[in-house]
Enzyme design. Structure first.
Site, PDB file in Angstrom:
ATOM      1  CE  LYS A   1      -3.837  -2.568   1.869  1.00  7.63           C
ATOM      2  NZ  LYS A   1      -4.521  -3.130   3.030  1.00  7.63           N
TER       3      LYS A   1
ATOM      4  CD  GLN B   1      -3.777  -4.898   6.029  1.00  6.50           C
ATOM      5  OE1 GLN B   1      -3.790  -3.860   5.387  1.00  6.50           O
ATOM      6  NE2 GLN B   1      -4.192  -6.035   5.513  1.00  6.50           N
TER       7      GLN B   1
ATOM      8  CG  ASP C   1     -10.029  -0.921   4.198  1.00  3.25           C
ATOM      9  OD1 ASP C   1      -9.692  -1.386   3.099  1.00  3.25           O
ATOM     10  OD2 ASP C   1      -9.371  -1.075   5.240  1.00  3.25           O
TER      11      ASP C   1
HETATM   12  N1  GUN Z   1      -7.045  -7.538   5.573  1.00  3.65           N
HETATM   13  C1  GUN Z   1      -7.249  -8.312   4.487  1.00  3.65           C
HETATM   14  N2  GUN Z   1      -7.780  -7.577   3.496  1.00  3.65           N
HETATM   15  C2  GUN Z   1      -7.906  -6.322   3.968  1.00  3.65           C
HETATM   16  C3  GUN Z   1      -8.383  -5.104   3.403  1.00  3.65           C
HETATM   17  O1  GUN Z   1      -8.824  -5.026   2.254  1.00  3.65           O
HETATM   18  N3  GUN Z   1      -8.344  -4.023   4.217  1.00  3.65           N
HETATM   19  C4  GUN Z   1      -7.886  -4.091   5.490  1.00  3.65           C
HETATM   20  N4  GUN Z   1      -7.913  -2.982   6.215  1.00  3.65           N
HETATM   21  N5  GUN Z   1      -7.438  -5.199   6.043  1.00  3.65           N
HETATM   22  C5  GUN Z   1      -7.440  -6.304   5.280  1.00  3.65           C
END
Ligand code: GUN
Length: 279
Positions: free
Chosen positions: A49, A93, A116
């Protein structure tokens, strides 16, 4: 032989467009990423990211907190980020350590910064068809379908998995595009029969070879969301790719299918947040 739905190439195109749009803003879009503990998969995702932000010309901040972080501390950080003007998006996350209530944390993120799309406000907006942030994985899948001219209208769309992050929003987005949607999950008793009816099959379980060739109708479109490792340690999805790609009309590879598009849609959502905040 199936058309390979190249999420990697499409993601590069999306990020290039995001970068260009971001350059015309008065202020650089900013994304804050929080990671708690040292889950190795989460670490890989968070690093990616950061790289995506650099590619798009965004500024990003990373908060790597120890496993021992309390819910109160985490929410206090989120509230600080909510209040900062230069931060357009906040991402925490997942998964979080067991001692922390995930729902309480996601609820603490301002819905206007919830890139998200996990806040109940944004989930609710999706349910009733109002504007809001879309969860990145299902959003990315809809973009793949659109790019390849695959219209869910009137098609039987079968989604395997009912998570808040993928399965449920995926079903809603396909429904919004006039698909006839069936959601299967761990308690579904006749999974094979239902999958065999699918014109568009989305697998989001996290189990190697969960979808075998005898479950797929010839000519179906197959979307593989999962990121697993097989016994040999090789990255793979839920779908038996060699066998299923021989009879599907189109299929996403793993890696290089859904994953890159999830990341690209996070950049898209962050741009959208920045555009709204600067209006
Ligand atoms: N963990 C697995 N996929 C994701 C996601 O798309 N966003 C976040 N914040 N955590 C994750």
């Amino acid at each position: 032989m199936a058309t390979i739905l190249d999420g990697k190439a499409l993601a590069a195109k999306c990020k290039e467009r995001v970068k260009q749009e971001a350059a015309s803003l008065k202020r650089t879009p900013g994304l804050a990423v929080i990671i708690v503990g040292d889950n190795p998969a989460s670490r890989v995702y968070v690093n990616s990211k950061r790289k995506d932000c650099e590619e798009c010309g965004f500024f990003s901040e990373e908060y790597a907190l120890p496993e021992s972080t309390t819910q109160v501390e985490l929410i206090a950080l989120i509230e600080k980020l909510n209040a900062r003007e230069e931060i357009d998006g906040i991402l925490c996350q997942l998964p979080l350590p067991e001692a922390i209530d995930e729902e309480a944390v996601l609820m603490a993120i301002s819905p206007e910064k919830d890139v998200d799309g996990f806040h109940p406000m944004n989930m609710g907006a999706l349910l009733v068809g109002k504007e809001g942030f879309l969860p990145c994985t299902p959003y990315g899948i809809m973009e793949i379908l659109a790019e390849y001219g695959i219209d869910p209208k009137g098609k039987h769309c079968v989604v395997i998995g009912r998570s808040n992050i993928v399965g449920k929003p995926m079903a809603l987005l396909l429904l919004q595009k006039h698909g006839t949607v069936t959601v299967c999950h761990s308690r579904t008793t006749n999974l094979k029969e239902i999958c065999l009816q699918a014109d568009i099959l989305v697998a989001a379980v996290g189990k190697v070879d969960m979808v075998t060739a005898d479950m797929v109708k010839p000519g179906a479109v197959v979307i593989d969301v999962a990121m697993n490792r097989n016994a040999a340690g090789k990255l793979c999805g839920d779908v038996d790719y060699p066998a299923v790609s021989a009879l599907a009309s189109a299929i996403t590879p793993v890696p290089g299918g859904v994953g890159p598009m999830t990341r690209a849609m996070l950049m898209q959502n962050t741009l959208l947040a920045a555009q709204k905040h600067q209006r």
